[in-house]
Design a protein around this motif. Structure first.
Motif, PDB file in Angstrom:
ATOM      1  N   UNK A  77      31.700  19.780  -9.407  1.00  0.00           N
ATOM      2  CA  UNK A  77      31.991  19.881  -7.978  1.00  0.00           C
ATOM      3  C   UNK A  77      32.539  21.261  -7.617  1.00  0.00           C
ATOM      4  N   UNK A  78      33.424  21.798  -8.451  1.00  0.00           N
ATOM      5  CA  UNK A  78      33.986  23.122  -8.202  1.00  0.00           C
ATOM      6  C   UNK A  78      32.894  24.180  -8.182  1.00  0.00           C
ATOM      7  N   UNK A  79      32.078  24.193  -9.226  1.00  0.00           N
ATOM      8  CA  UNK A  79      31.022  25.197  -9.326  1.00  0.00           C
ATOM      9  C   UNK A  79      30.038  25.045  -8.170  1.00  0.00           C
ATOM     10  N   UNK A  80      29.678  23.826  -7.870  1.00  0.00           N
ATOM     11  CA  UNK A  80      28.740  23.568  -6.776  1.00  0.00           C
ATOM     12  C   UNK A  80      29.321  24.043  -5.442  1.00  0.00           C
ATOM     13  N   UNK A  81      30.581  23.762  -5.194  1.00  0.00           N
ATOM     14  CA  UNK A  81      31.222  24.175  -3.950  1.00  0.00           C
ATOM     15  C   UNK A  81      31.288  25.700  -3.850  1.00  0.00           C
ATOM     16  N   UNK A  82      31.634  26.378  -4.956  1.00  0.00           N
ATOM     17  CA  UNK A  82      31.710  27.838  -4.942  1.00  0.00           C
ATOM     18  C   UNK A  82      30.342  28.463  -4.664  1.00  0.00           C
ATOM     19  N   UNK A  83      29.309  27.893  -5.237  1.00  0.00           N
ATOM     20  CA  UNK A  83      27.963  28.433  -5.040  1.00  0.00           C
ATOM     21  C   UNK A  83      27.480  28.175  -3.618  1.00  0.00           C
ATOM     22  N   UNK A  84      27.673  26.966  -3.120  1.00  0.00           N
ATOM     23  CA  UNK A  84      27.213  26.635  -1.770  1.00  0.00           C
ATOM     24  C   UNK A  84      27.928  27.451  -0.694  1.00  0.00           C
ATOM     25  N   UNK A  85      29.192  27.811  -0.955  1.00  0.00           N
ATOM     26  CA  UNK A  85      29.957  28.594   0.008  1.00  0.00           C
ATOM     27  C   UNK A  85      29.893  30.103  -0.276  1.00  0.00           C
ATOM     28  N   UNK A  86      29.020  30.503  -1.203  1.00  0.00           N
ATOM     29  CA  UNK A  86      28.835  31.911  -1.564  1.00  0.00           C
ATOM     30  C   UNK A  86      30.151  32.541  -2.016  1.00  0.00           C
ATOM     31  N   UNK A  87      30.874  31.814  -2.856  1.00  0.00           N
ATOM     32  CA  UNK A  87      32.184  32.263  -3.336  1.00  0.00           C
ATOM     33  C   UNK A  87      32.220  32.410  -4.855  1.00  0.00           C
ATOM     34  N   UNK A  88      31.082  32.543  -5.483  1.00  0.00           N
ATOM     35  CA  UNK A  88      31.027  32.650  -6.938  1.00  0.00           C
ATOM     36  C   UNK A  88      31.793  33.881  -7.429  1.00  0.00           C
ATOM     37  N   UNK A  89      31.780  34.945  -6.645  1.00  0.00           N
ATOM     38  CA  UNK A  89      32.478  36.174  -7.021  1.00  0.00           C
ATOM     39  C   UNK A  89      33.998  35.983  -7.082  1.00  0.00           C
ATOM     40  N   UNK A  90      34.500  34.876  -6.552  1.00  0.00           N
ATOM     41  CA  UNK A  90      35.940  34.604  -6.580  1.00  0.00           C
ATOM     42  C   UNK A  90      36.435  34.114  -7.936  1.00  0.00           C
ATOM     43  N   UNK A  91      35.536  33.691  -8.810  1.00  0.00           N
ATOM     44  CA  UNK A  91      35.972  33.066 -10.068  1.00  0.00           C
ATOM     45  C   UNK A  91      36.920  33.941 -10.897  1.00  0.00           C
ATOM     46  N   UNK A  92      36.708  35.253 -11.032  1.00  0.00           N
ATOM     47  CA  UNK A  92      37.697  36.041 -11.787  1.00  0.00           C
ATOM     48  C   UNK A  92      39.094  36.010 -11.142  1.00  0.00           C
ATOM     49  N   UNK A  93      39.157  36.057  -9.822  1.00  0.00           N
ATOM     50  CA  UNK A  93      40.451  35.991  -9.140  1.00  0.00           C
ATOM     51  C   UNK A  93      41.051  34.587  -9.251  1.00  0.00           C
ATOM     52  N   UNK A  94      40.212  33.564  -9.183  1.00  0.00           N
ATOM     53  CA  UNK A  94      40.688  32.186  -9.364  1.00  0.00           C
ATOM     54  C   UNK A  94      41.292  32.043 -10.758  1.00  0.00           C
TER      55      UNK A  94
END
Length: 179
Positions: A77-94
């Motif tokens: 769910x986390x990965x899917x939500x990040x991808x759908x909201x175009x927030x994949x680049x946030x993972x290092x900061x997360x």
């Protein structure tokens, strides 16, 4: 990048809440692996490609990590939500904020020790023990070598810097002499 930190904070806090119910160390490993994979330019390119569906990107990311926690519904769910909201680049900061939350909960902090020479064994243990007394928390040290320091160490714990290097002392003397 304060904006990335602001956007990533709710994700990190929610993820930490889920991790506390399970094994925080395993979740830490998972978040670290996801951050490393998400930071790759190839993955960013695939994730933003209109030819690749969101489901395919989710499968790609989950296939790239080894952590056993990746099988849980929360991770998908986390990965899917990040991808759908175009927030994949946030993972290092997360990941950075997740580690900070984990350390705060454990009463610990990360310490980056930069030295002119390698620090090992008893010397490193003595330095860390002295720093733990000064900062009043358990430290997780990472040692880096920087020959330009000439001697001494520069320690960074959170936003505090303790610079006892010869280079810093020489710079201080130069400033005092030229003032």
């Amino acid at each position: 990048m304060a904006e990335l930190a602001t956007i990533a904070r709710p994700y990190a806090e929610a993820l930490f809440g889920v991790a506390e119910a399970g094994d925080p160390a395993a979740w830490s490993t998972l978040v670290s692996e996801l951050a490393q994979v998400a930071a790759l330019p190839e993955v960013q390119s695939v994730a933003t490609s209109p030819k690749v569906s969101h489901a395919q990107v989710v499968e790609l990311l989950l296939a790239a990590v080894k952590s056993p926690v990746k099988e849980s519904a929360e991770v998908k769910n986390l990965v899917q939500m990040l991808i759908e909201n175009h927030r994949l680049a946030l993972l290092p900061e997360i990941q950075t904020q997740f580690e900070a939350l984990k350390n705060a909960k454990a009463g610990a902090a990360d310490a980056v020790i930069v030295s002119a020479f390698p620090l090992e064994g008893a010397q490193l243990n003595d330095l860390v023990a002295s720093l733990e007394r000064k900062f009043k928390c358990k430290l997780k040290p990472t040692v880096e070598i920087d020959n330009s320091l000439i001697g001494g160490v520069r320690v960074t714990v959170g936003d505090e810097v303790l610079d006892t290097s010869v280079r810093a002392r020489l710079a201080s003397m130069q400033a005092a002499l030229t003032a």
